[in-house]
Design a protein around this motif. Structure first.
Motif, mmCIF file in Angstrom:
data_model
loop_
_atom_site.group_PDB
_atom_site.id
_atom_site.type_symbol
_atom_site.label_atom_id
_atom_site.label_comp_id
_atom_site.label_asym_id
_atom_site.label_seq_id
_atom_site.Cartn_x
_atom_site.Cartn_y
_atom_site.Cartn_z
ATOM 1 N N MET A 1 0.899 -1.261 -0.035
ATOM 2 C CA MET A 1 0.012 0.048 0.057
ATOM 3 C C MET A 1 0.654 1.219 -0.063
ATOM 4 N N GLN A 2 0.245 2.333 -0.571
ATOM 5 C CA GLN A 2 0.861 3.714 -0.369
ATOM 6 C C GLN A 2 -0.232 4.264 0.374
ATOM 7 N N ILE A 3 0.517 5.256 1.222
ATOM 8 C CA ILE A 3 -0.485 5.987 2.294
ATOM 9 C C ILE A 3 -0.275 7.528 2.089
ATOM 10 N N SER A 4 -1.090 8.387 1.873
ATOM 11 C CA SER A 4 -0.913 9.711 1.961
ATOM 12 C C SER A 4 -1.557 10.402 2.894
ATOM 13 N N GLY A 5 -0.882 11.083 3.778
ATOM 14 C CA GLY A 5 -1.404 11.980 4.782
ATOM 15 C C GLY A 5 -2.044 13.150 4.383
ATOM 16 N N HIS A 6 -3.233 13.187 4.479
ATOM 17 C CA HIS A 6 -4.006 14.825 4.379
ATOM 18 C C HIS A 6 -4.024 15.038 2.830
ATOM 19 N N LYS A 7 -4.219 13.953 1.870
ATOM 20 C CA LYS A 7 -4.612 14.005 0.342
ATOM 21 C C LYS A 7 -5.735 14.741 -0.064
ATOM 22 N N GLY A 8 -5.854 15.697 -0.572
ATOM 23 C CA GLY A 8 -7.092 16.285 -0.961
ATOM 24 C C GLY A 8 -8.075 15.336 -1.994
ATOM 25 N N LEU A 9 -9.205 15.220 -1.647
ATOM 26 C CA LEU A 9 -10.179 14.505 -2.651
ATOM 27 C C LEU A 9 -11.253 15.241 -3.221
ATOM 28 N N PRO B 1 -22.194 22.157 -4.148
ATOM 29 C CA PRO B 1 -20.985 22.012 -4.682
ATOM 30 C C PRO B 1 -20.221 20.857 -4.244
ATOM 31 N N PRO B 2 -19.248 20.208 -5.295
ATOM 32 C CA PRO B 2 -18.655 19.318 -5.052
ATOM 33 C C PRO B 2 -17.663 19.011 -3.547
ATOM 34 N N ASN B 3 -17.538 18.027 -2.892
ATOM 35 C CA ASN B 3 -16.943 18.012 -1.620
ATOM 36 C C ASN B 3 -15.491 17.971 -1.896
ATOM 37 N N HIS B 4 -14.783 18.986 -0.943
ATOM 38 C CA HIS B 4 -13.308 18.935 -1.107
ATOM 39 C C HIS B 4 -12.860 18.336 0.281
ATOM 40 N N VAL B 5 -12.447 17.221 0.314
ATOM 41 C CA VAL B 5 -12.317 16.452 1.753
ATOM 42 C C VAL B 5 -10.761 16.007 1.805
ATOM 43 N N ILE B 6 -10.469 16.268 2.771
ATOM 44 C CA ILE B 6 -9.042 15.907 3.166
ATOM 45 C C ILE B 6 -9.046 14.846 4.359
ATOM 46 N N PRO B 7 -8.916 13.541 4.153
ATOM 47 C CA PRO B 7 -8.814 12.622 5.081
ATOM 48 C C PRO B 7 -7.426 12.564 5.814
ATOM 49 N N ASP B 8 -7.393 12.152 7.038
ATOM 50 C CA ASP B 8 -6.493 11.947 7.810
ATOM 51 C C ASP B 8 -5.204 10.932 6.973
#
Length: 192
Positions: A67-75, A84-91
């Motif tokens: 797996m690759q892990i990105s901390g705080h990647k904008g989705l 409007p479209p959601n702009h979410v940043i998971p941990d």
């Protein structure tokens, strides 16, 4: 991710989206547009980061699929009705390494190919427990792992539709079975 038909955004939604995209947050803060509301979150505390580190360590050492892990990647994810479209940043955003999903991705990328997102509750747990959960489910992200510090539980949500139709909640200290592509039990003993 399933394509969704969208009504044209209202002028108010256009203004909200433009205002959100123009925000300049203080260093370390992050801004998200979730279900038509702007949320600004301060930098996480050490306990928050400790929980994430414990999850990362196990995913990298035990996952059946690299797996690759990105901390705080904008989705950039589909929104609910007339928003409007959601702009979410998971941990944390996790994807099979073979996909190289993060290479060349824009700041706000779609959720296609994401295997799991992780959130650790912080200043606004309702956003993690409900609003973000709905965003991730509508985007078709297969797994959502919620580490709820206030409740001392870990919940794994699966089977995404408009919401996740399956979920299993266990107290800290119990092992959480992660299905494929992870295929291992996440040990939460160190969460105590």
């Amino acid at each position: 991710m399933t394509a969704m038909a969208h009504e044209p955004m209202s002028a108010q939604d256009d203004t909200l989206l433009e205002g959100f995209l123009a925000l300049e947050t203080p260093h370390g803060f992050r801004a998200e547009l979730i279900e038509g509301e702007i949320a600004v979150t301060p930098p996480p505390d050490g306990d928050h980061e400790d929980y994430l580190s414990l999850v990362f360590e196990q995913v990298l050492s035990k996952s059946a699929t690299a797996m690759q892990i990105s901390g705080h990647k904008g989705l950039l994810l589909p929104a609910g009705a007339d928003k409007p479209p959601n702009h979410v940043i998971p941990d944390a955003t996790l994807a099979p390494r073979a996909l190289r999903l993060f290479r060349g991705a824009p700041s706000w990328m779609p959720g296609d190919g994401v295997a799991m997102v992780v959130e650790v509750t912080s200043t606004n747990p309702r956003k993690d427990r409900k609003d973000k959960r709905h965003c991730y489910a509508r985007a078709g992200i297969p797994l959502y792992l919620l580490v709820d510090r206030d409740k001392a539980t870990v919940t794994l949500f699966s089977e995404p539709e408009e919401d996740y139709s399956e979920f299993h909640t266990l107290p800290f200290g119990k092992a959480v079975p992660l299905p494929a592509p992870f295929s291992f039990d996440l040990d939460t003993a160190d969460f105590l």
